[in-house]
Design a protein around this motif. Structure first.
Motif, PDB file in Angstrom:
ATOM      1  N   GLN A   1       9.279  51.669 -88.541  1.00  0.00           N
ATOM      2  CA  GLN A   1       9.643  52.707 -87.571  1.00  0.00           C
ATOM      3  C   GLN A   1       8.495  52.876 -86.567  1.00  0.00           C
ATOM      4  O   GLN A   1       8.106  51.911 -85.950  1.00  0.00           O
ATOM      5  CB  GLN A   1      10.037  53.991 -88.295  1.00  0.00           C
ATOM      6  N   ASP A   2       7.930  54.092 -86.423  1.00  0.00           N
ATOM      7  CA  ASP A   2       6.835  54.287 -85.464  1.00  0.00           C
ATOM      8  C   ASP A   2       5.463  54.037 -86.074  1.00  0.00           C
ATOM      9  O   ASP A   2       4.443  54.181 -85.388  1.00  0.00           O
ATOM     10  CB  ASP A   2       6.868  55.722 -84.907  1.00  0.00           C
ATOM     11  N   GLU A   3       5.432  53.711 -87.350  1.00  0.00           N
ATOM     12  CA  GLU A   3       4.142  53.506 -88.025  1.00  0.00           C
ATOM     13  C   GLU A   3       3.719  52.050 -87.867  1.00  0.00           C
ATOM     14  O   GLU A   3       4.467  51.132 -88.192  1.00  0.00           O
ATOM     15  CB  GLU A   3       4.271  53.849 -89.517  1.00  0.00           C
ATOM     16  N   ARG A   4       2.517  51.852 -87.368  1.00  0.00           N
ATOM     17  CA  ARG A   4       1.975  50.508 -87.179  1.00  0.00           C
ATOM     18  C   ARG A   4       0.459  50.585 -87.304  1.00  0.00           C
ATOM     19  O   ARG A   4      -0.137  51.650 -87.159  1.00  0.00           O
ATOM     20  CB  ARG A   4       2.400  49.923 -85.829  1.00  0.00           C
ATOM     21  N   CYS A   5      -0.143  49.447 -87.559  1.00  0.00           N
ATOM     22  CA  CYS A   5      -1.594  49.461 -87.807  1.00  0.00           C
ATOM     23  C   CYS A   5      -2.364  50.072 -86.646  1.00  0.00           C
ATOM     24  O   CYS A   5      -3.318  50.820 -86.865  1.00  0.00           O
ATOM     25  CB  CYS A   5      -2.084  48.041 -88.088  1.00  0.00           C
ATOM     26  N   ASP A   6      -1.966  49.777 -85.405  1.00  0.00           N
ATOM     27  CA  ASP A   6      -2.796  50.267 -84.302  1.00  0.00           C
ATOM     28  C   ASP A   6      -2.604  51.750 -84.001  1.00  0.00           C
ATOM     29  O   ASP A   6      -3.236  52.274 -83.082  1.00  0.00           O
ATOM     30  CB  ASP A   6      -2.647  49.401 -83.044  1.00  0.00           C
ATOM     31  N   GLY A  19      -3.071  42.756 -87.672  1.00  0.00           N
ATOM     32  CA  GLY A  19      -2.509  42.819 -86.330  1.00  0.00           C
ATOM     33  C   GLY A  19      -2.066  44.233 -86.004  1.00  0.00           C
ATOM     34  O   GLY A  19      -1.639  44.989 -86.890  1.00  0.00           O
ATOM     35  N   GLY A  20      -2.152  44.599 -84.739  1.00  0.00           N
ATOM     36  CA  GLY A  20      -1.797  45.946 -84.319  1.00  0.00           C
ATOM     37  C   GLY A  20      -0.366  46.331 -84.661  1.00  0.00           C
ATOM     38  O   GLY A  20      -0.063  47.498 -84.889  1.00  0.00           O
ATOM     39  N   ALA A  21       0.538  45.359 -84.704  1.00  0.00           N
ATOM     40  CA  ALA A  21       1.947  45.657 -84.973  1.00  0.00           C
ATOM     41  C   ALA A  21       2.289  45.565 -86.457  1.00  0.00           C
ATOM     42  O   ALA A  21       3.447  45.712 -86.826  1.00  0.00           O
ATOM     43  CB  ALA A  21       2.837  44.705 -84.180  1.00  0.00           C
ATOM     44  N   TRP A  22       1.316  45.326 -87.306  1.00  0.00           N
ATOM     45  CA  TRP A  22       1.573  45.240 -88.749  1.00  0.00           C
ATOM     46  C   TRP A  22       1.696  46.648 -89.342  1.00  0.00           C
ATOM     47  O   TRP A  22       1.460  47.653 -88.673  1.00  0.00           O
ATOM     48  CB  TRP A  22       0.458  44.493 -89.459  1.00  0.00           C
ATOM     49  N   TRP A  23       1.975  46.697 -90.639  1.00  0.00           N
ATOM     50  CA  TRP A  23       2.120  47.979 -91.329  1.00  0.00           C
ATOM     51  C   TRP A  23       1.903  47.763 -92.817  1.00  0.00           C
ATOM     52  O   TRP A  23       2.172  46.678 -93.344  1.00  0.00           O
ATOM     53  CB  TRP A  23       3.526  48.531 -91.100  1.00  0.00           C
ATOM     54  N   CYS A  24       1.435  48.806 -93.502  1.00  0.00           N
ATOM     55  CA  CYS A  24       1.412  48.782 -94.970  1.00  0.00           C
ATOM     56  C   CYS A  24       1.698  50.187 -95.490  1.00  0.00           C
ATOM     57  O   CYS A  24       1.713  51.158 -94.736  1.00  0.00           O
ATOM     58  CB  CYS A  24       0.094  48.233 -95.514  1.00  0.00           C
ATOM     59  N   GLN A  25       1.890  50.256 -96.804  1.00  0.00           N
ATOM     60  CA  GLN A  25       2.285  51.539 -97.423  1.00  0.00           C
ATOM     61  C   GLN A  25       1.195  52.596 -97.363  1.00  0.00           C
ATOM     62  O   GLN A  25       1.455  53.759 -97.652  1.00  0.00           O
ATOM     63  CB  GLN A  25       2.696  51.305 -98.873  1.00  0.00           C
ATOM     64  N   TRP A  26      -0.047  52.224 -97.027  1.00  0.00           N
ATOM     65  CA  TRP A  26      -1.126  53.198 -96.990  1.00  0.00           C
ATOM     66  C   TRP A  26      -1.358  53.740 -95.583  1.00  0.00           C
ATOM     67  O   TRP A  26      -2.400  54.332 -95.302  1.00  0.00           O
ATOM     68  CB  TRP A  26      -2.407  52.597 -97.575  1.00  0.00           C
ATOM     69  N   TRP A  27      -0.398  53.503 -94.687  1.00  0.00           N
ATOM     70  CA  TRP A  27      -0.521  54.008 -93.314  1.00  0.00           C
ATOM     71  C   TRP A  27      -0.781  55.514 -93.334  1.00  0.00           C
ATOM     72  O   TRP A  27      -0.166  56.246 -94.110  1.00  0.00           O
ATOM     73  CB  TRP A  27       0.767  53.722 -92.538  1.00  0.00           C
ATOM     74  N   GLU A  28      -1.707  55.948 -92.486  1.00  0.00           N
ATOM     75  CA  GLU A  28      -1.951  57.387 -92.297  1.00  0.00           C
ATOM     76  C   GLU A  28      -2.141  57.644 -90.813  1.00  0.00           C
ATOM     77  O   GLU A  28      -2.728  56.812 -90.107  1.00  0.00           O
ATOM     78  CB  GLU A  28      -3.230  57.838 -93.034  1.00  0.00           C
ATOM     79  N   PRO A  29      -1.655  58.794 -90.321  1.00  0.00           N
ATOM     80  CA  PRO A  29      -1.800  59.083 -88.899  1.00  0.00           C
ATOM     81  C   PRO A  29      -3.258  59.303 -88.515  1.00  0.00           C
ATOM     82  O   PRO A  29      -4.067  59.731 -89.339  1.00  0.00           O
ATOM     83  CB  PRO A  29      -0.982  60.359 -88.706  1.00  0.00           C
ATOM     84  N   ILE A  30      -3.579  59.008 -87.282  1.00  0.00           N
ATOM     85  CA  ILE A  30      -4.910  59.268 -86.746  1.00  0.00           C
ATOM     86  C   ILE A  30      -5.017  60.776 -86.513  1.00  0.00           C
ATOM     87  O   ILE A  30      -4.155  61.371 -85.874  1.00  0.00           O
ATOM     88  CB  ILE A  30      -5.143  58.502 -85.427  1.00  0.00           C
ATOM     89  N   GLU A  31      -6.074  61.373 -87.082  1.00  0.00           N
ATOM     90  CA  GLU A  31      -6.245  62.819 -86.933  1.00  0.00           C
ATOM     91  C   GLU A  31      -6.859  63.127 -85.565  1.00  0.00           C
ATOM     92  O   GLU A  31      -7.628  62.333 -85.044  1.00  0.00           O
ATOM     93  CB  GLU A  31      -7.137  63.345 -88.059  1.00  0.00           C
ATOM     94  N   ASP A  32      -6.520  64.304 -85.020  1.00  0.00           N
ATOM     95  CA  ASP A  32      -7.079  64.715 -83.718  1.00  0.00           C
ATOM     96  C   ASP A  32      -8.543  65.058 -83.827  1.00  0.00           C
ATOM     97  O   ASP A  32      -9.029  65.519 -84.795  1.00  0.00           O
ATOM     98  CB  ASP A  32      -6.308  65.928 -83.182  1.00  0.00           C
TER      99      ASP A  32
END
Ligand code: SF4
Length: 80
Positions: free
Chosen positions: A37-42, A67-80
């Motif tokens: 979905q919207d979650e990606r490495c970059d 790669g920036g367009a990759w993904w894994c289950q440990w994705w976390e959003p970038i905090e402000d």
């Protein structure tokens, strides 16, 4: 020696070992070469250089180039 006479390059034992280790890590991480979905490495907290299309993932279970367009289950959003 002419180029045509040179032996074809082939993966060495170390390459096969590296591939096995990386495959196990990929399976643990459910690492995919495409976004979820919207979650990606970059746009993940662990992606070191968000301005680059390939960067280092510093998650303790990954620690490889991704790669920036990759993904894994440990994705976390970038905090402000
Ligand atoms: S933790 Fe997963 S989603 Fe985040 S940068 Fe690393 S490989 Fe990509």
């Amino acid at each position: 020696m002419a180029y045509e006479d040179m032996p074809k390059p082939e993966p060495k034992e170390v390459d096969e070992k590296n591939w096995m280790v990386l495959q196990q890590m990929m399976e643990r991480a459910v690492l995919k070469g495409e976004p979820y979905q919207d979650e990606r490495c970059d746009n993940c907290l662990y992606y070191l250089d968000t301005t680059s299309s390939i960067s280092y993932c510093w998650h303790q279970q990954i620690r490889i180039l991704v790669g920036g367009a990759w993904w894994c289950q440990w994705w976390e959003p970038i905090e402000d």
